[in-house]
Design a protein around this motif. Structure first.
Motif, short mmCIF file in Angstrom:
data_model
loop_
_atom_site.label_atom_id
_atom_site.label_comp_id
_atom_site.label_asym_id
_atom_site.label_seq_id
_atom_site.Cartn_x
_atom_site.Cartn_y
_atom_site.Cartn_z
N CYS A 1 3.17 -8.18 -2.45
CA CYS A 1 2.86 -6.83 -2.91
C CYS A 1 3.50 -6.64 -4.27
O CYS A 1 4.72 -6.46 -4.37
CB CYS A 1 3.38 -5.80 -1.91
SG CYS A 1 3.17 -4.13 -2.51
N GLY A 2 2.68 -6.70 -5.29
CA GLY A 2 3.18 -6.58 -6.64
C GLY A 2 3.75 -5.20 -6.92
O GLY A 2 4.77 -5.05 -7.59
N CYS A 3 3.12 -4.18 -6.38
CA CYS A 3 3.56 -2.81 -6.67
C CYS A 3 4.99 -2.58 -6.20
O CYS A 3 5.75 -1.87 -6.81
CB CYS A 3 2.68 -1.80 -5.95
SG CYS A 3 1.02 -1.81 -6.57
N ASN A 4 5.32 -3.15 -5.06
CA ASN A 4 6.62 -2.84 -4.48
C ASN A 4 7.55 -4.04 -4.42
O ASN A 4 8.61 -3.97 -3.81
CB ASN A 4 6.44 -2.22 -3.09
CG ASN A 4 5.58 -0.97 -3.17
OD1 ASN A 4 6.00 0.04 -3.73
ND2 ASN A 4 4.37 -1.05 -2.68
N THR B 1 1.95 -2.71 0.70
CA THR B 1 0.66 -1.99 0.81
C THR B 1 0.79 -0.48 0.59
O THR B 1 -0.17 0.25 0.71
CB THR B 1 -0.09 -2.16 2.18
OG1 THR B 1 0.59 -1.39 3.17
CG2 THR B 1 -0.18 -3.59 2.60
N ARG B 2 1.98 -0.05 0.22
CA ARG B 2 2.19 1.38 0.13
C ARG B 2 1.57 2.01 -1.12
O ARG B 2 1.31 3.20 -1.16
CB ARG B 2 3.69 1.64 0.10
CG ARG B 2 4.08 2.89 0.81
CD ARG B 2 5.56 3.12 0.67
NE ARG B 2 5.93 4.30 1.42
CZ ARG B 2 7.11 4.87 1.34
NH1 ARG B 2 8.04 4.36 0.57
NH2 ARG B 2 7.37 5.94 2.05
N SER B 3 1.35 1.20 -2.17
CA SER B 3 0.89 1.80 -3.43
C SER B 3 -0.61 1.61 -3.66
O SER B 3 -1.39 2.37 -3.14
CB SER B 3 1.71 1.23 -4.57
OG SER B 3 3.08 1.40 -4.29
N CYS B 4 -1.00 0.56 -4.39
CA CYS B 4 -2.43 0.44 -4.72
C CYS B 4 -3.23 -0.11 -3.55
O CYS B 4 -4.44 0.04 -3.49
CB CYS B 4 -2.63 -0.43 -5.94
SG CYS B 4 -2.37 -2.19 -5.63
N GLY B 5 -2.56 -0.78 -2.62
CA GLY B 5 -3.26 -1.30 -1.45
C GLY B 5 -3.95 -2.63 -1.69
O GLY B 5 -4.54 -3.21 -0.78
N GLY B 6 -3.86 -3.14 -2.91
CA GLY B 6 -4.55 -4.39 -3.24
C GLY B 6 -4.06 -5.58 -2.44
O GLY B 6 -4.77 -6.55 -2.25
N CYS B 7 -2.83 -5.49 -1.92
CA CYS B 7 -2.25 -6.63 -1.23
C CYS B 7 -2.57 -6.63 0.26
O CYS B 7 -2.18 -7.53 0.98
CB CYS B 7 -0.75 -6.62 -1.42
SG CYS B 7 -0.02 -5.08 -0.88
#
Ligand SMILES: Cc1cc2nc3c(=O)[nH]c(=O)nc-3n(C[C@H](O)[C@H](O)[C@H](O)COP(=O)(O)OP(=O)(O)OC[C@H]3O[C@@H](n4cnc5c(N)ncnc54)[C@H](O)[C@@H]3O)c2cc1C
Ligand code: SF4
Ligand code: FES
Lengths: 114, 808
Positions: free
Chosen positions: B423-426, B455-461
């Motif tokens: 998860c890149g965002c987090n 998965t908490r932010s953009c959900g891409g992961c």
């Protein structure tokens, strides 16, 4: 360390409905008092540890947990600890129930907190 | 006393820097840490500014580490402080407000700035970049005041800004120098599909236009292009690119090229000074996305904590656009040259596009549009320079039959390194997810999200997280992966309702006990839901559980962020009388109401009533509650109609008031809004209501499933009826069918899409008996409701317990 705790009598057990919070002002501190379904009484400062703050008294109580009414943070009423994935600490104070009378003990310093 | 620890100073309180600090804390690196940040805020998730603009998140929601976190970790934080120089000789950090802080190690993570086009007029009022909270605030404010906006730049940021401004109600044109949007990530085909989709969503485009001047006096009024044409705009967002923020490094004598030059351990040319994030240049590349920054931070954190690690070798970047309803993905190389072998599939009907580029049979890049389910997989294949095989081809092109894919996907996750960021965002690694699953016995993505933040932010992961879950759980995955209505149960809504009816369960406690809830008394998600289902199933006998109600419904008033409440009296059909208005005014004055506001549904909001005053306000108003807080009928908005309007063919005011009286107070799965119009001019805007009614010469037309909220949806034409009686019967049947089949919190817009319009039409219109039975069931339920405020005023105990505060 100097300590002079203050004990407040906040009412009779029946004044507090099961699983429905109630606000009590003890000195300068605004408390949210909760009675869990097994009858135990807990006192928390009526201020969410979420950065946006807000009251706690109106949250949903489930077991020993309180769901913050504005932000849905899950808070352990026994320790004040915010449950993952959120982080933080609500201020909790010791409560005693004797002969149907509920008492909360606040440390002296707390009265200066806002 | 503990031994003197080394002093670590972080310059730049952004995602890369604080990500590094978080890793250092996890690795137990022993430093006295000081953090400087120019912005007045604690660390926040910058990529989610797009959601703040779009309106689905607030600034508070995107704070990553609040002030308490810095305190808990004994980190000294200086916000609103800009570091101006690093004095290598004396080993101190100097700031704009005169601080001089000694360091043993320093990290520069100053990020980048919006690139502002150097054209005349670019400093006028009303011109902003899209970079930080201040920019975002400026856009939110502009949307309140102005109508037309131009966004210069058709890249990721520009498009997200444009969509955000459209959602805020502005007329937005994206101005792009080239003919293709997102030309650095997408090929021509994907780019034109993207443009078509965004046009459908209300964004306008001016392609191939070079801006040469911004016109206006103090404030911008428009853009002038090189071809002489002009575009009026009262507000301009520049999203043409970013510039690594290297001023501090330059002023301190550190080697700077485009970014701050670093080696594989993020070391700059100055001893003991490191750099991570967008401000760096590693092997000639500056990155503008978070995943590489977290990878850099991981290496640096290990290095600073004395943990052995291979150096950073650069990243393959992948992009995902955060606009709902627009799925685009790209990774690695995407423009084809003669050296490439191209695999592509375009489907104009489903509006999907898939392209994979090979070089010497190695997968080097991919572009997806419309369907991005293979994105995680492709990203990995590109990253690992995988050779194309028949199996991979079948898997990624979806040509294999009978679903052997699962196992193979597992394999690719298996090959993933523990430290790889999923998860890149987090900044969550594969290992963190695997540990969460094995140590806590998690079986769902939601649990992993709650524990690790993945998965908490953009959900891409999410697809990769699912694959990891599947890989770790092996065979137990299928059966345990079923998701219930919340983490307390694996049962779905339909299963719960069926069990309640079959077993005759009567209270939430009983439901949770008999159906084996994981958390005995449920949570804030399932308790209100189960309470609703019980009320729907047993309208006459279920005793509503106040303790299972969300605050607003428990108090029968809306709580505001400061803990005061809003009171909304009913005004049937939006009509009131001078006497009622006078009473509302008197009570508002007496109780010092902060603001009186007309709501979106034509009612009066009395905002800012103190909690203990709420019962008194209701008592003195002596009006029925407007249920502005409830999951039930809010308002029936009406136009003027035949009573007064010269176009009116039907009495919309009368019908609206009647319908509102009829359905008020009844619990529904979610809030419910209606509108009635006197003629097809539709002044009360029925197209965005749960039920919208339009009068015509011979009767009424009914629309359902409209929504003007977070996911706007235009209502579907449902049926036409001739008489008022038929109209009421249809409304009753639709509402009752929704009550009986809707998921708790599901609006009709989602319900209509889930059930299918035809299904609802068949049930309600296809069979007269059915419709009459539904209408009879709602009438039975309606017979049980009563005004909560009358009840509350008569019930001193509940009122005291809920509203009164004790002083001791
Ligand atoms: C609207 C938006 C949407 C985005 N969407 C995505 C996305 O979907 N996916 C993705 O991967 N990336 C996205 N990005 C990019 C991502 O946010 C950045 O790559 C990332 O935030 C960079 O991290 P950083 O720490 O290098 O810089 P920043 O997060 O910018 O942090 C740098 C900080 O340093 C401070 N600073 C600068 N100079 C000084 C100084 N001299 N003294 C003290 N403090 C200083 C700045 O004020 C800033 O707060 C988006 C960016 C924006 C703006
Ligand atoms: S919808 Fe028709 S009847 Fe109603 S106000 Fe508008 S024009 Fe008049
Ligand atoms: S990568 Fe964005 S939420 Fe995980």
């Amino acid at each position: 360390m100097e300590r002079s705790n203050r004990e407040y009598t906040i009412g009779a057990v029946e004044d507090f409905m099961l699983q429905i919070g109630r606000v009590v002002h003890a000195g300068e501190v605004e408390l949210a008092i909760f009675r869990t379904s097994n009858g135990a009484v807990y006192a928390v400062r009526n201020h969410s540890p979420h950065p946006k703050g807000g009251p706690l008294a109106e949250g949903i109580v489930s077991g020993y947990y309180l769901y913050d009414p504005l932000h849905d943070w899950k808070i352990d009423l026994r320790t004040g600890e915010v449950q993952a994935p959120d982080r933080g600490q609500a201020e909790v104070y010791p409560v005693t129930v004797e002969g149907g009378v509920v008492k909360v003990t606040l440390p002296a310093a707390v009265t200066t907190l806002n | 006393m503990a031994a003197e620890r080394e002093k670590l100073v972080l310059i730049g309180n952004g995602m890369a820097g604080v990500g590094t600090i978080e890793q250092i804390l996890k690795l137990g690196g022993a430093y006295d840490i000081t953090v400087f940040g120019s912005e007045p805020h604690p660390n926040y998730n910058r990529i989610m500014l797009s959601y703040v603009l779009e309106g689905s998140k607030t600034i508070e929601d995107i704070i990553l580490n609040d002030l308490g976190w810095y305190e808990d970790n004994h980190i000294t934080l200086h916000t609103g402080t800009t570091v101006t120089r690093i004095d290598e000789q004396n080993k101190v950090i100097l700031t704009d407000n005169g601080l001089a802080v000694p360091y043993d190690k320093a990290i520069i993570a100053t990020g980048s700035n919006s690139f502002i086009l150097p054209v005349p007029g670019s400093t006028k009022d009303g011109v902003v970049g899209f970079r930080d909270i201040a920019d975002c605030d400026a856009m939110l404010a502009a949307a309140k005041q102005y109508r037309t906006a131009a966004v210069i730049g058709g890249g990721l940021l520009g498009l997200e800004a444009a969509k955000g401004l459209v959602n805020l109600g502005m007329d937005v044109t994206v101005v792009h120098l080239l003919e293709d949007l997102m030309e650095r990530q997408l090929d021509r085909t994907a780019s034109s599909m993207l443009q078509a989709e965004l046009t459908r969503q209300g964004v306008k485009f001016a392609m191939g236009k070079q801006t040469v001047e911004l016109t206006g006096e103090e404030r911008v009024t428009g853009l002038r292009f090189s071809d002489g044409s002009v575009l009026p705009a009262e507000f301009v967002v520049m999203a043409v690119g970013i510039k690594p923020n290297v001023q501090l490094a330059k002023d301190s004598g550190i080697t700077v090229n485009r970014g701050i030059v670093v080696d594989d351990y993020m070391q700059t040319s100055m001893a003991d000074v490191y750099s991570v994030g967008e401000c760096t240049e590693h092997r000639g590349t500056c990155y503008g996305l978070v995943a590489p920054l977290f990878e850099q931070g991981m290496v640096l954190a290990k290095h600073l904590s004395g943990v052995q690690t291979p150096g950073y070798e650069g990243s393959v970047v992948a992009t995902k656009l955060k606009i709902s309803g627009v799925d685009v993905f790209s990774a690695g190389e995407f423009t084809e040259t003669p050296e490439h072998t191209v695999i592509s599939a375009k489907d104009e009907w489903k509006r999907t596009y898939k392209k994979i580029l090979l070089k010497d049979n190695v997968i080097v890049g991919a572009v997806l549009f419309g369907d991005v389910t293979e994105s995680a997989n492709l990203q990995k294949l590109v990253k690992n320079s995988t050779e194309m095989t028949n199996e991979i081809y079948d898997e990624v092109m979806g040509t294999s039959c009978c679903g052997g894919g699962g196992a193979k996907k597992g394999m690719s996750v298996e090959a993933m390194a523990d430290e790889e960021i999923v998860c890149g965002c987090n900044g969550v690694t594969k290992k963190a997810i695997v540990d969460a699953v094995t140590e806590n016995g998690f079986t769902t993505v939601d649990e992993i999200k709650a524990c690790t933040g993945a998965t908490r932010s953009c959900g891409g992961c999410k697809p990769v997280v699912e694959q990891i879950l599947q890989f770790v759980l092996g065979d137990s995955f299928q059966q345990s992966a079923k998701q219930g209505i919340c983490s307390c149960t694996s049962l779905s809504r339909d299963e719960i309702v069926a069990e309640i009816t079959a077993k005759g369960l009567r209270t939430t406690k009983e439901v949770m006990h008999v159906l084996d809830w994981k958390q005995a008394e449920g949570c804030s998600k399932c308790r209100p839901a189960v309470n609703y289902y019980l009320g729907m199933i047993y309208p006459d006998t279920h005793e509503d559980e106040k303790e299972s109600r969300f605050v607003n419904e428990r108090m029968s008033a809306n709580i505001q962020k400061d803990g005061t409440y809003t009171v909304i009296p009913r005004m049937y059909g939006g009509v009131t009388t001078p006497e009622d208005l006078k009473r509302i005014a008197d009570v508002s004055l007496k109780y010092d109401v902060k603001v009186v506001k007309v709501t979106g549904g034509q009612r009066l909001d009395l905002i800012g009533v103190k909690k203990e005053d709420v019962p008194k306000v209701w008592e003195e108003l002596d009006m029925p509650s407007g249920y502005g807080y409830a999951k039930s009928l809010r308002t029936v908005k009406t136009c003027v109609g035949s009573q007064f309007c010269r176009f009116g063919t039907q009495d919309s005011m009368g019908m609206g008031a009647m319908l509102e009286r009829k359905y008020e107070r009844l619990d529904m799965p979610a809030k419910f809004k209606m509108a009635v119009n006197g003629c097809p001019r539709n002044c009360a805007e029925s197209c965005t209501k749960d039920i919208g009614i339009v009068g015509n010469d011979g009767g009424w037309e009914v629309f359902i499933g409209g929504n003007g909220g977070i996911k706007p949806r235009i209502a579907d034409a449902f049926c036409k009826v001739k008489t008022d009686e038929e109209l009421v019967e249809v409304c009753s049947a639709v509402i009752q069918y929704y009550r009986e089949t809707g998921n708790y919190l599901e609006r009709t817009s989602e319900w209509v899409e889930r059930m299918g319009l035809e299904q609802i039409q068949t049930v309600v219109m296809g069979n007269d008996d059915n419709r009459k039975e539904l209408a009879a069931r709602i009438d039975f339920a309606l017979a049980q409701v009563s005004d909560p405020w009358r009840k509350m005023l008569d019930d001193k105990n509940t009122r005291t317990a809920l509203f009164e505060e004790t002083q001791v």
